[in-house]
Design a protein around this motif. Structure first.
Motif, mmCIF file in Angstrom:
data_model
loop_
_atom_site.group_PDB
_atom_site.id
_atom_site.type_symbol
_atom_site.label_atom_id
_atom_site.label_comp_id
_atom_site.label_asym_id
_atom_site.label_seq_id
_atom_site.Cartn_x
_atom_site.Cartn_y
_atom_site.Cartn_z
ATOM 1 N N PHE A 2 0.834 -1.196 0.000
ATOM 2 C CA PHE A 2 0.000 0.000 0.000
ATOM 3 C C PHE A 2 0.875 1.254 0.000
ATOM 4 O O PHE A 2 0.643 2.174 -0.792
ATOM 5 N N VAL A 3 1.874 1.279 0.874
ATOM 6 C CA VAL A 3 2.751 2.444 0.956
ATOM 7 C C VAL A 3 3.515 2.621 -0.353
ATOM 8 O O VAL A 3 3.664 3.743 -0.844
ATOM 9 N N LEU A 4 3.973 1.525 -0.928
ATOM 10 C CA LEU A 4 4.678 1.591 -2.203
ATOM 11 C C LEU A 4 3.775 2.170 -3.299
ATOM 12 O O LEU A 4 4.200 3.046 -4.059
ATOM 13 N N TYR A 5 2.546 1.696 -3.358
ATOM 14 C CA TYR A 5 1.603 2.225 -4.354
ATOM 15 C C TYR A 5 1.372 3.714 -4.152
ATOM 16 O O TYR A 5 1.331 4.490 -5.112
ATOM 17 N N GLY A 24 -4.542 9.959 -4.320
ATOM 18 C CA GLY A 24 -3.530 8.909 -4.272
ATOM 19 C C GLY A 24 -3.855 7.847 -3.238
ATOM 20 O O GLY A 24 -3.647 6.649 -3.474
ATOM 21 N N LEU A 25 -4.374 8.247 -2.080
ATOM 22 C CA LEU A 25 -4.782 7.273 -1.072
ATOM 23 C C LEU A 25 -5.887 6.369 -1.605
ATOM 24 O O LEU A 25 -5.881 5.154 -1.384
ATOM 25 N N ALA A 29 -5.409 2.440 -2.323
ATOM 26 C CA ALA A 29 -6.295 1.491 -1.640
ATOM 27 C C ALA A 29 -6.970 0.558 -2.649
ATOM 28 O O ALA A 29 -7.091 -0.645 -2.401
ATOM 29 N N ALA A 30 -7.380 1.097 -3.792
ATOM 30 C CA ALA A 30 -8.025 0.263 -4.810
ATOM 31 C C ALA A 30 -7.044 -0.760 -5.384
ATOM 32 O O ALA A 30 -7.381 -1.945 -5.539
ATOM 33 N N ILE A 31 -5.842 -0.335 -5.679
ATOM 34 C CA ILE A 31 -4.835 -1.259 -6.224
ATOM 35 C C ILE A 31 -4.440 -2.289 -5.170
ATOM 36 O O ILE A 31 -4.260 -3.472 -5.476
ATOM 37 N N PHE A 32 -4.341 -1.852 -3.906
ATOM 38 C CA PHE A 32 -4.009 -2.782 -2.834
ATOM 39 C C PHE A 32 -5.117 -3.821 -2.656
ATOM 40 O O PHE A 32 -4.843 -5.009 -2.449
ATOM 41 N N ALA A 33 -6.382 -3.387 -2.750
ATOM 42 C CA ALA A 33 -7.501 -4.329 -2.656
ATOM 43 C C ALA A 33 -7.440 -5.346 -3.795
ATOM 44 O O ALA A 33 -7.679 -6.537 -3.587
ATOM 45 N N PHE A 34 -7.120 -4.888 -4.997
ATOM 46 C CA PHE A 34 -6.959 -5.794 -6.131
ATOM 47 C C PHE A 34 -5.828 -6.786 -5.869
ATOM 48 O O PHE A 34 -5.963 -7.977 -6.137
ATOM 49 N N THR A 35 -4.706 -6.284 -5.342
ATOM 50 C CA THR A 35 -3.563 -7.144 -5.032
ATOM 51 C C THR A 35 -3.945 -8.214 -4.019
ATOM 52 O O THR A 35 -3.575 -9.379 -4.165
ATOM 53 N N CYS A 36 -4.686 -7.814 -2.988
ATOM 54 C CA CYS A 36 -5.110 -8.782 -1.964
ATOM 55 C C CYS A 36 -6.088 -9.806 -2.533
ATOM 56 O O CYS A 36 -6.039 -10.987 -2.184
ATOM 57 N N PHE A 47 1.906 -6.334 7.087
ATOM 58 C CA PHE A 47 2.491 -5.970 8.373
ATOM 59 C C PHE A 47 3.780 -6.738 8.653
ATOM 60 O O PHE A 47 4.705 -6.202 9.261
ATOM 61 N N ARG A 48 3.854 -8.004 8.220
ATOM 62 C CA ARG A 48 5.100 -8.761 8.364
ATOM 63 C C ARG A 48 6.217 -8.101 7.554
ATOM 64 O O ARG A 48 7.368 -8.057 7.985
ATOM 65 N N LEU A 49 5.860 -7.596 6.381
ATOM 66 C CA LEU A 49 6.841 -6.902 5.544
ATOM 67 C C LEU A 49 7.332 -5.637 6.234
ATOM 68 O O LEU A 49 8.538 -5.371 6.281
ATOM 69 N N TYR A 50 6.428 -4.846 6.805
ATOM 70 C CA TYR A 50 6.819 -3.625 7.502
ATOM 71 C C TYR A 50 7.696 -3.943 8.707
ATOM 72 O O TYR A 50 8.606 -3.195 9.038
#
Length: 153
Positions: A2-5, A24-25, A29-36, A47-50
């Motif tokens: 999400f932060v990267l996007y 941008g937020l 969020a839309a691209i992150f939802a698609f990724t998930c 969160f594990r990545l962070y």
């Protein structure tokens, strides 16, 4: 992700205004939802990545230090007339569990001057070294230990 996007959005947008941040937020969020939904990603993985970011930054620092040390060793080998180079192929096994961790170690070896990872299969590495001195301790190197620690978290 999400932060990267979001950061990529701000870079491509070109300016930071309230409108660009809010838009941008939403886009991130839309691209992150698609990724998930479609690319096997989740908020837990996020969160594990962070949580791993400080360890990864430390790993990059250590890798750069190892590259500099290897550069100095190779320069010494090249400029030293009394030392004859003896290229060697080294085989070793690593206990790294993930394919990503194994690839990180293979890339770290290849980035280090004087060594090239020739083969990686099921944790078994074949590395070409410019000299026998460079072949010592590859399987127990600092980078291998750090990657194993990052894998555990």
């Amino acid at each position: 992700m999400f932060v990267l996007y979001f950061v990529l959005w701000l870079i491509y947008y070109g300016s930071v205004t309230l409108e660009s941040v809010l838009f941008g937020l939403g886009i991130a969020a839309a691209i992150f939802a698609f990724t998930c939904a479609f690319l096997d990603h989740s908020i837990k993985k996020e969160f594990r990545l962070y949580k791993r970011v400080p360890q990864m930054i430390h790993y990059v620092y250590v890798l750069i230090c190892e590259i500099v040390k290897a550069n100095l060793a190779v320069i010494h080998m090249i400029l030293s007339e009394e030392e004859e180079l003896e290229p060697v192929l080294v085989r070793f096994h690593s206990d790294l569990k993930t394919p990503t961790g194994r690839a990180f170690l293979a890339n770290a070896i290849t980035l280090t001057p004087g060594t090239i990872t020739v083969l990686l299969e099921d944790g078994e590495y074949v590395v070409h070294c410019l000299d026998e001195d460079l072949a010592e301790g590859m399987d127990t190197s600092v980078c291998a230990q750090m990657i194993a620690r990052i894998e555990k978290d």
